[in-house]
Design an enzyme around this catalytic site. Structure first.
Site, PDB file in Angstrom:
ATOM      1  N   ASP A 185     -13.081 -37.560 -15.972  1.00 32.07           N
ATOM      2  CA  ASP A 185     -13.685 -38.738 -15.345  1.00 32.07           C
ATOM      3  C   ASP A 185     -14.663 -39.399 -16.317  1.00 32.07           C
ATOM      4  O   ASP A 185     -15.246 -40.448 -16.008  1.00 32.07           O
ATOM      5  CB  ASP A 185     -14.328 -38.413 -13.990  1.00 32.07           C
ATOM      6  CG  ASP A 185     -15.439 -37.392 -14.097  1.00 32.07           C
ATOM      7  OD1 ASP A 185     -15.659 -36.839 -15.194  1.00 32.07           O
ATOM      8  OD2 ASP A 185     -16.103 -37.141 -13.067  1.00 32.07           O
ATOM      9  N   SER A 186     -14.803 -38.806 -17.535  1.00 34.53           N
ATOM     10  CA  SER A 186     -15.503 -39.494 -18.622  1.00 34.53           C
ATOM     11  C   SER A 186     -14.790 -40.797 -18.957  1.00 34.53           C
ATOM     12  O   SER A 186     -15.332 -41.627 -19.695  1.00 34.53           O
ATOM     13  CB  SER A 186     -15.599 -38.596 -19.857  1.00 34.53           C
ATOM     14  OG  SER A 186     -14.331 -38.061 -20.194  1.00 34.53           O
TER      15      SER A 186
ATOM     16  N   ASP B  53      -9.403 -34.708 -13.644  1.00 34.57           N
ATOM     17  CA  ASP B  53     -10.682 -34.595 -12.933  1.00 34.57           C
ATOM     18  C   ASP B  53     -10.592 -35.234 -11.556  1.00 34.57           C
ATOM     19  O   ASP B  53     -10.117 -36.361 -11.420  1.00 34.57           O
ATOM     20  CB  ASP B  53     -11.780 -35.333 -13.721  1.00 34.57           C
ATOM     21  CG  ASP B  53     -12.674 -34.398 -14.508  1.00 34.57           C
ATOM     22  OD1 ASP B  53     -12.728 -33.191 -14.178  1.00 34.57           O
ATOM     23  OD2 ASP B  53     -13.314 -34.871 -15.456  1.00 34.57           O
TER      24      ASP B  53
ATOM     25  N   LYS C 114      -9.548 -30.576 -11.930  1.00 35.50           N
ATOM     26  CA  LYS C 114     -10.851 -29.989 -12.286  1.00 35.50           C
ATOM     27  C   LYS C 114     -11.912 -30.551 -11.354  1.00 35.50           C
ATOM     28  O   LYS C 114     -11.894 -31.738 -11.038  1.00 35.50           O
ATOM     29  CB  LYS C 114     -11.223 -30.278 -13.743  1.00 35.50           C
ATOM     30  CG  LYS C 114     -12.594 -29.740 -14.131  1.00 35.50           C
ATOM     31  CD  LYS C 114     -12.822 -29.733 -15.631  1.00 35.50           C
ATOM     32  CE  LYS C 114     -13.237 -31.044 -16.213  1.00 35.50           C
ATOM     33  NZ  LYS C 114     -14.494 -31.628 -15.666  1.00 35.50           N
TER      34      LYS C 114
ATOM     35  N   GLU D  92     -16.279 -30.271 -10.319  1.00 38.77           N
ATOM     36  CA  GLU D  92     -17.612 -29.856 -10.760  1.00 38.77           C
ATOM     37  C   GLU D  92     -18.349 -29.152  -9.619  1.00 38.77           C
ATOM     38  O   GLU D  92     -18.340 -29.649  -8.482  1.00 38.77           O
ATOM     39  CB  GLU D  92     -18.429 -31.084 -11.189  1.00 38.77           C
ATOM     40  CG  GLU D  92     -17.855 -31.801 -12.406  1.00 38.77           C
ATOM     41  CD  GLU D  92     -18.695 -33.004 -12.832  1.00 38.77           C
ATOM     42  OE1 GLU D  92     -19.785 -33.213 -12.245  1.00 38.77           O
ATOM     43  OE2 GLU D  92     -18.246 -33.720 -13.734  1.00 38.77           O
TER      44      GLU D  92
ATOM     45  N   GLU E 131     -20.530 -26.559 -19.572  1.00 37.15           N
ATOM     46  CA  GLU E 131     -21.031 -27.705 -20.337  1.00 37.15           C
ATOM     47  C   GLU E 131     -22.533 -27.613 -20.574  1.00 37.15           C
ATOM     48  O   GLU E 131     -23.319 -27.410 -19.635  1.00 37.15           O
ATOM     49  CB  GLU E 131     -20.688 -29.015 -19.592  1.00 37.15           C
ATOM     50  CG  GLU E 131     -21.190 -30.257 -20.332  1.00 37.15           C
ATOM     51  CD  GLU E 131     -20.565 -31.563 -19.865  1.00 37.15           C
ATOM     52  OE1 GLU E 131     -19.657 -31.542 -19.006  1.00 37.15           O
ATOM     53  OE2 GLU E 131     -20.999 -32.611 -20.380  1.00 37.15           O
TER      54      GLU E 131
HETATM   55  O1  KIV Z   1     -14.913 -35.767 -17.940  1.00 39.77           O
HETATM   56  C1  KIV Z   1     -14.850 -35.087 -18.990  1.00 39.77           C
HETATM   57  O2  KIV Z   1     -14.505 -35.571 -20.073  1.00 39.77           O
HETATM   58  C2  KIV Z   1     -15.208 -33.673 -18.905  1.00 39.77           C
HETATM   59  C3  KIV Z   1     -15.304 -32.899 -20.181  1.00 39.77           C
HETATM   60  C4  KIV Z   1     -16.475 -33.297 -20.970  1.00 39.77           C
HETATM   61  C5  KIV Z   1     -15.263 -31.442 -19.941  1.00 39.77           C
HETATM   62  O3  KIV Z   1     -15.438 -33.187 -17.844  1.00 39.77           O
END
Ligand code: KIV
Length: 282
Positions: free
Chosen positions: A62-63, A101, A131, A133, A200
């Protein structure tokens, strides 16, 4: 350690054939002591290059909210947008495990909604896993996702979706109480059925302690060398993001300058009339 599967043959080609990566194989890499490589990707073209280069896992992070959309946090990106990017990346992945994510707000409200959204991600993108969090609070939702057939990667330490709670992106779990909670969370995520866990921006000694205390692989970013694998944001490690150079980041290329030079050469060639040349027209 080769990544050739038992029945794989390379038909005399130089490059060994790579079978598709699986969550089972990722888990096995920990017991074998084989380090896991993971990078983010958000589009078909770059994901094809990353996949072809031999990466184990591609994360559609989600980056994307920061890197692709220019937001200052990851909070605004939606499930539909992640599914759009995720399906493009999945089409590029011939070999790598594709993980997507779950964005902010899609798994925190209640477990039914969380499971429904996770199934939607897998169904509509063809990805291998999601994924999420967080620790203790989301462990029940993760347990249900895994039971429903959705492989889950956990994410502890600096969890950017909680930036408003943390008040920034500084190192997490420096204090003993938070470190102990993180170790408890890691064990809960393992028990809930996560196949791996991102750590992280936490102290390297804590990341090593977590890695040694669970049977699933840990994948670190800013968490030192004692984890079972490493992940970076692709645009950061390629040096495309000029203003971003935290301590943990290594630039494996300096592409910002390369792109700027290419664009400036193109502009000059258009302006002075040297592009296109006689050979570049029909
Ligand atoms: O969203 C992302 O890019 C991440 C990584 C930094 C692990 O969660």
């Amino acid at each position: 350690m080769s990544y050739l599967g038992e029945n794989a043959s390379n038909n005399g080609n130089e490059k060994p054939m790579r079978p598709r990566m699986s969550t089972a194989r990722i888990r096995k890499m920990k017991s074998e002591g084989t380090k896991i490589s993971m990078l983010t990707s958000y589009d078909y073209t770059l994901a094809s290059l990353v996949d072809e280069a031999g990466i184990d896992i591609i994360l559609v992070g989600d980056s994307a909210a920061n890197v692709v959309c220019g937001y200052s946090t990851t909070l605004p990106i939606t499930l539909d947008q992640m599914i759009f990017l995720g399906s493009a990346v999945r089409r590029a992945c011939q070999h790598s495990l594709t993980v997507i994510d779950m964005p902010f707000g899609t798994y925190q409200v209640n477990d039914d909604e969380a499971v429904k959204n996770a199934i939607r991600v897998l169904q509509e993108t063809g990805a291998d896993a999601v994924k999420l969090e967080g620790g203790e609070l989301i462990a029940p939702a993760i347990r249900r996702m895994v039971k429903a057939g959705v492989p889950v990667m956990g994410h502890l330490g600096l969890t950017p979706q909680s930036v408003n709670q943390f008040g920034g992106y500084s190192l997490r779990a420096k204090e003993e109480a938070e470190a102990q909670q993180l170790i408890r969370d890691a064990k809960l995520l393992e028990q809930a059925g996560c196949f791996s866990l991102v750590l992280e921006k936490i102290p390297a000694t804590l990341a090593k302690q977590v890695t040694d205390s669970i049977s699933i692989p840990t994948i670190g970013i800013g968490a030192g060398n004692g984890t079972d694998g490493q992940v970076l944001v692709l645009h950061d490690m390629l040096g495309l993001n000029k203003g971003f150079k935290p301590k943990f980041l290594r630039h494996f290329a300096q592409l910002a300058g390369t792109v700027e030079n290419a664009v400036s050469d193109y502009i000059n060639a258009v302006k002075d009339g040297s592009f296109p040349s006689a050979d570049e027209q029909y």
